[in-house]
Design a protein around this motif. Structure first.
Motif, short mmCIF file in Angstrom:
data_model
loop_
_atom_site.label_atom_id
_atom_site.label_comp_id
_atom_site.label_asym_id
_atom_site.label_seq_id
_atom_site.Cartn_x
_atom_site.Cartn_y
_atom_site.Cartn_z
N VAL A 81 0.84 -1.20 0.00
CA VAL A 81 0.00 0.00 0.00
C VAL A 81 0.88 1.26 0.00
O VAL A 81 0.65 2.19 -0.78
N ALA A 82 1.88 1.27 0.86
CA ALA A 82 2.77 2.44 0.94
C ALA A 82 3.52 2.63 -0.37
O ALA A 82 3.72 3.76 -0.82
N GLN A 83 3.93 1.53 -1.01
CA GLN A 83 4.65 1.63 -2.29
C GLN A 83 3.74 2.26 -3.35
O GLN A 83 4.17 3.11 -4.12
N THR A 84 2.48 1.87 -3.37
CA THR A 84 1.53 2.46 -4.32
C THR A 84 1.39 3.96 -4.08
O THR A 84 1.41 4.76 -5.02
N ILE A 85 1.26 4.35 -2.82
CA ILE A 85 1.10 5.77 -2.48
C ILE A 85 2.34 6.55 -2.89
O ILE A 85 2.25 7.64 -3.47
N ILE A 86 3.52 5.99 -2.65
CA ILE A 86 4.78 6.64 -3.04
C ILE A 86 4.87 6.77 -4.55
O ILE A 86 5.25 7.83 -5.07
N CYS A 87 4.53 5.71 -5.27
CA CYS A 87 4.61 5.75 -6.74
C CYS A 87 3.74 6.86 -7.32
O CYS A 87 4.12 7.52 -8.28
N ASN A 88 2.58 7.07 -6.72
CA ASN A 88 1.63 8.05 -7.24
C ASN A 88 1.70 9.40 -6.51
O ASN A 88 0.98 10.32 -6.90
N ARG A 89 2.53 9.47 -5.47
CA ARG A 89 2.64 10.70 -4.66
C ARG A 89 1.24 11.23 -4.36
O ARG A 89 0.93 12.40 -4.60
N SER A 90 0.40 10.35 -3.82
CA SER A 90 -1.03 10.64 -3.72
C SER A 90 -1.53 10.72 -2.29
O SER A 90 -1.63 9.70 -1.59
N MET A 91 -1.89 11.92 -1.87
CA MET A 91 -2.55 12.10 -0.58
C MET A 91 -3.91 11.42 -0.60
O MET A 91 -4.34 10.85 0.40
N GLU A 92 -4.57 11.46 -1.74
CA GLU A 92 -5.88 10.82 -1.87
C GLU A 92 -5.79 9.32 -1.58
O GLU A 92 -6.63 8.76 -0.88
N GLN A 93 -4.73 8.67 -2.08
CA GLN A 93 -4.58 7.24 -1.83
C GLN A 93 -4.24 6.97 -0.36
O GLN A 93 -4.65 5.95 0.19
N LEU A 94 -3.50 7.87 0.28
CA LEU A 94 -3.24 7.72 1.70
C LEU A 94 -4.56 7.79 2.47
O LEU A 94 -4.81 6.98 3.37
N GLU A 95 -5.41 8.73 2.09
CA GLU A 95 -6.73 8.86 2.72
C GLU A 95 -7.54 7.57 2.52
O GLU A 95 -8.19 7.08 3.44
N GLN A 96 -7.47 7.00 1.30
CA GLN A 96 -8.19 5.76 1.02
C GLN A 96 -7.66 4.61 1.87
O GLN A 96 -8.43 3.80 2.38
N ALA A 97 -6.33 4.55 2.02
CA ALA A 97 -5.73 3.49 2.83
C ALA A 97 -6.17 3.61 4.28
O ALA A 97 -6.50 2.60 4.93
N PHE A 98 -6.20 4.83 4.81
CA PHE A 98 -6.66 5.04 6.19
C PHE A 98 -8.13 4.66 6.34
O PHE A 98 -8.56 4.23 7.40
N ALA A 99 -8.91 4.80 5.26
CA ALA A 99 -10.32 4.44 5.29
C ALA A 99 -10.54 2.94 5.09
O ALA A 99 -11.68 2.47 5.13
N GLY A 100 -9.46 2.19 4.87
CA GLY A 100 -9.57 0.75 4.69
C GLY A 100 -9.89 0.31 3.28
O GLY A 100 -10.19 -0.86 3.04
N GLU A 101 -9.81 1.23 2.33
CA GLU A 101 -10.11 0.89 0.94
C GLU A 101 -8.89 0.22 0.29
O GLU A 101 -7.75 0.50 0.65
N ALA A 102 -9.16 -0.64 -0.68
CA ALA A 102 -8.10 -1.32 -1.41
C ALA A 102 -7.47 -0.36 -2.42
O ALA A 102 -8.16 0.48 -3.00
N LEU A 103 -6.16 -0.49 -2.60
CA LEU A 103 -5.45 0.32 -3.57
C LEU A 103 -4.90 -0.58 -4.66
O LEU A 103 -4.64 -1.76 -4.43
N PRO A 104 -4.67 -0.02 -5.86
CA PRO A 104 -4.08 -0.84 -6.93
C PRO A 104 -2.63 -1.21 -6.60
O PRO A 104 -2.03 -0.64 -5.69
N GLU A 105 -2.09 -2.12 -7.37
CA GLU A 105 -0.68 -2.49 -7.20
C GLU A 105 0.21 -1.32 -7.58
O GLU A 105 -0.14 -0.50 -8.44
N ALA A 106 1.39 -1.26 -6.97
CA ALA A 106 2.37 -0.21 -7.28
C ALA A 106 2.85 -0.40 -8.71
O ALA A 106 3.05 -1.52 -9.17
#
Length: 160
Positions: A81-106
């Motif tokens: 999850v952290a790798q995906t957020i880093i790849c996309n430099r995405s605050m929105e994805q961090l918010e999604q991760a905190f909400a328990g939502e699934a993220l795509p692969e890095a």
């Protein structure tokens, strides 16, 4: 039940903020704010998620604050999850991760998370969330809004 020796050592030896690379940090608040706080966080840490909501409230309460968020995935489930957020430099994805939502692969290969882990180790940061305040003091753990604002007011950056 606190290590008073460690507390005194940290007080007498603040972190030199200029040595912390922030090019990978996600910014919450005004990037030009005078009071910049670095936050080490894990996308699957429940206390990090709670603190993240408080950070939003703090920025609303005081627009002169900004938080530089560095990912430090300590839980095995957080790595991808952290790798995906880093790849996309995405605050929105961090918010999604905190909400328990699934993220795509890095979709990139980056050593940022390993560098963050090494940096945290060199600063003796062993848990998340951990704040590095504008004056270089390190404070681990969650704080409610009033406690966070008080802590920030007590640890403002020294004028240049």
């Amino acid at each position: 039940r606190r290590n008073l020796t460690e507390d005194l050592f940290r007080l007498l030896n603040p972190v030199d903020l200029s040595t912390i690379p922030l090019d990978d940090a996600l910014i919450l608040g005004d990037p030009q704010a005078a009071q910049q706080t670095i936050v080490f966080t894990d996308p699957h840490c429940p206390y990090c998620s709670q603190l993240h909501q408080v950070l939003h409230e703090a920025v609303k309460a005081d627009p002169n604050l900004a938080f530089q968020i560095k990912l430090l995935p300590l839980k095995p489930s957080s790595q991808r999850v952290a790798q995906t957020i880093i790849c996309n430099r995405s605050m929105e994805q961090l918010e999604q991760a905190f909400a328990g939502e699934a993220l795509p692969e890095a979709d990139c290969d980056s050593d940022v998370l390993e560098k963050n882990r090494q940096l945290a180790q060199s600063l003796q940061i062993s848990g998340t969330p951990t704040l590095i305040l504008p004056n270089g003091q390190i404070h681990p753990g969650y704080r409610p809004l009033a406690g966070l604002l008080e802590l920030l007011a007590e640890n403002v950056a020294e004028p240049n």
